[in-house]
Design an enzyme around this catalytic site. Structure first.
Site, mmCIF file in Angstrom:
data_model
loop_
_atom_site.group_PDB
_atom_site.id
_atom_site.type_symbol
_atom_site.label_atom_id
_atom_site.label_comp_id
_atom_site.label_asym_id
_atom_site.label_seq_id
_atom_site.Cartn_x
_atom_site.Cartn_y
_atom_site.Cartn_z
ATOM 1 N N TRP A 10 0.883 -1.222 0.134
ATOM 2 C CA TRP A 10 0.196 -0.043 -0.163
ATOM 3 C C TRP A 10 0.828 1.320 -0.031
ATOM 4 O O TRP A 10 0.542 2.179 -0.292
ATOM 5 C CB TRP A 10 -0.728 0.104 1.278
ATOM 6 C CG TRP A 10 -2.005 -0.724 1.176
ATOM 7 C CD1 TRP A 10 -2.159 -2.130 0.279
ATOM 8 C CD2 TRP A 10 -3.042 -1.131 2.005
ATOM 9 N NE1 TRP A 10 -3.303 -2.621 0.767
ATOM 10 C CE2 TRP A 10 -3.916 -2.224 1.775
ATOM 11 C CE3 TRP A 10 -3.499 -0.614 3.173
ATOM 12 C CZ2 TRP A 10 -5.217 -2.641 2.477
ATOM 13 C CZ3 TRP A 10 -4.750 -0.703 3.831
ATOM 14 C CH2 TRP A 10 -5.504 -1.833 3.421
ATOM 15 N N LYS A 11 2.153 1.168 0.435
ATOM 16 C CA LYS A 11 2.979 2.375 0.304
ATOM 17 C C LYS A 11 2.204 3.256 1.283
ATOM 18 O O LYS A 11 1.690 3.034 2.586
ATOM 19 C CB LYS A 11 3.239 3.205 -0.817
ATOM 20 C CG LYS A 11 3.912 1.885 -1.950
ATOM 21 C CD LYS A 11 4.429 2.404 -2.911
ATOM 22 C CE LYS A 11 4.734 1.164 -3.981
ATOM 23 N NZ LYS A 11 5.484 1.928 -5.072
ATOM 24 N N SER A 214 4.368 -1.616 -12.094
ATOM 25 C CA SER A 214 3.357 -1.533 -12.956
ATOM 26 C C SER A 214 2.448 -2.836 -13.323
ATOM 27 O O SER A 214 2.203 -2.866 -14.543
ATOM 28 C CB SER A 214 3.594 -0.840 -13.949
ATOM 29 O OG SER A 214 4.366 0.596 -13.650
ATOM 30 N N GLY A 235 1.819 -2.437 -6.257
ATOM 31 C CA GLY A 235 1.752 -1.254 -5.331
ATOM 32 C C GLY A 235 0.234 -0.432 -5.926
ATOM 33 O O GLY A 235 -0.838 -0.896 -5.313
ATOM 34 N N GLY A 236 0.235 0.485 -6.861
ATOM 35 C CA GLY A 236 -0.891 1.147 -7.224
ATOM 36 C C GLY A 236 -1.935 0.161 -7.486
ATOM 37 O O GLY A 236 -3.289 0.492 -6.835
HETATM 38 P P1 PGA Z 1 3.528 -0.338 -8.671
HETATM 39 O O1 PGA Z 1 4.677 -0.472 -7.104
HETATM 40 O O2 PGA Z 1 2.717 -1.817 -8.805
HETATM 41 O O3 PGA Z 1 2.585 0.933 -8.236
HETATM 42 O O4 PGA Z 1 4.385 0.036 -9.773
HETATM 43 C C1 PGA Z 1 5.212 -1.685 -7.050
HETATM 44 C C2 PGA Z 1 5.743 -1.525 -5.883
HETATM 45 O O5 PGA Z 1 6.706 -0.816 -5.613
HETATM 46 O O6 PGA Z 1 6.057 -2.465 -5.031
#
Ligand code: PGA
Length: 251
Positions: A10-11, A214, A235-236
């Site tokens: 989730w960051k 991504s 991530g996103g």
């Molecule tokens: P992202 O991030 O899917 O938004 O590119 C992946 C991550 O940094 O773990």
């Protein structure tokens, strides 16, 4: 055989209420219709204790995104591996490129974090991956090898079984630019060979290696079809239940 896993990172997103709501939605969806892979969500520290109370961890594992490189004491603002574990979490991401890049998590610091995580019974999602500059100079293999050597190859084979590796090319993180499935497979196979050289074929064959950068429902099937890509670190696309579920269904 190694585990197939889709993990969310989730960051620094989601306040407590929104995070709890997302975790509840995922929990409801995935307990009603069991996924055919392991699923983990890694959340900010402040969410862990609340989410652990209702999450069915036989279906969705819970993890932190970082932990301290010190055991305890006068380290204002830090959160120890023991504290993470005490929330009910079972995993921790260590070595994410954002930690390496923005917070000076050096190989030595990461080595300490990994040791403390394992000592406290957490499984580690250890991230490696090259920058665009390094990829353009064709240095990706030496970069990922050095990252493994610098922070996890001090572990015994037994300890290493608690490591999930996440290959995340920095140039593909949050940029919309994914490594092609062939590019990713090539380096995943290389990473597995480096692990085999260090710990033997059996340990290497049992190590889960995730792709991150991504990754979304549209490109996940092609990536996950590759023999050495065991799942994704997302991530996103892990911030909306439907998007994340789309990737889980591709695994
Ligand atoms: P992202 O991030 O899917 O938004 O590119 C992946 C991550 O940094 O773990």
């Amino acid at each position: 055989m190694r585990k197939k896993i889709v993990a969310g990172n989730w960051k620094m997103n989601m306040n407590l209420q929104d995070g709890v709501a997302l975790a509840k939605e995922l929990n409801d969806t995935l307990t009603a219709q069991k996924p055919n892979c392991g699923v983990i969500i890694c959340t900010p520290f402040i969410h862990l204790a609340s989410i652990a109370q209702f999450l069915d961890q036989s279906v969705i594992g819970l993890g932190a995104e970082n932990c301290a490189d010190k055991e305890k004491g006068a380290y204002t603002g830090e959160v120890s591996a023991e504290m993470v574990k005490s929330t009910g979490a079972q995993y921790v991401i260590i070595g994410h490129s954002e930690r390496r890049g923005y917070y000076n998590d050096t190989p030595e610091v990461l080595k300490e974090k990994v040791l403390l995580a394992l000592k406290n019974g957490l499984k580690v999602i250890f991230c490696i991956g090259e920058s665009l500059e390094e990829r353009e100079a064709n240095k990706q293999n030496e970069v990922v090898k050095a990252e493994l050597e610098g922070s996890v190859f001090n572990l015994s084979a037994e300890e290493f079984k608690n490591i999930i590796v996440a290959y995340e090319p920095i140039w593909a993180i949050g940029t919309g630019k994914t490594a092609t499935a062939d590019q990713a497979e090539e380096i995943h196979a290389y990473i597995r060979s480096v692990i085999a050289d260090k710990y033997g074929k059996e340990v290497a064959d049992d190590t889960t290696i995730l792709y991150g950068g991504s990754c979304k429902a549209s490109n996940a099937p092609e990536l996950f079809a590759k023999p050495d890509i065991d799942g994704g670190l997302i991530g996103g696309a892990s911030l909306k239940a439907a998007d994340f579920k789309g990737i889980i269904d591709a695994r």
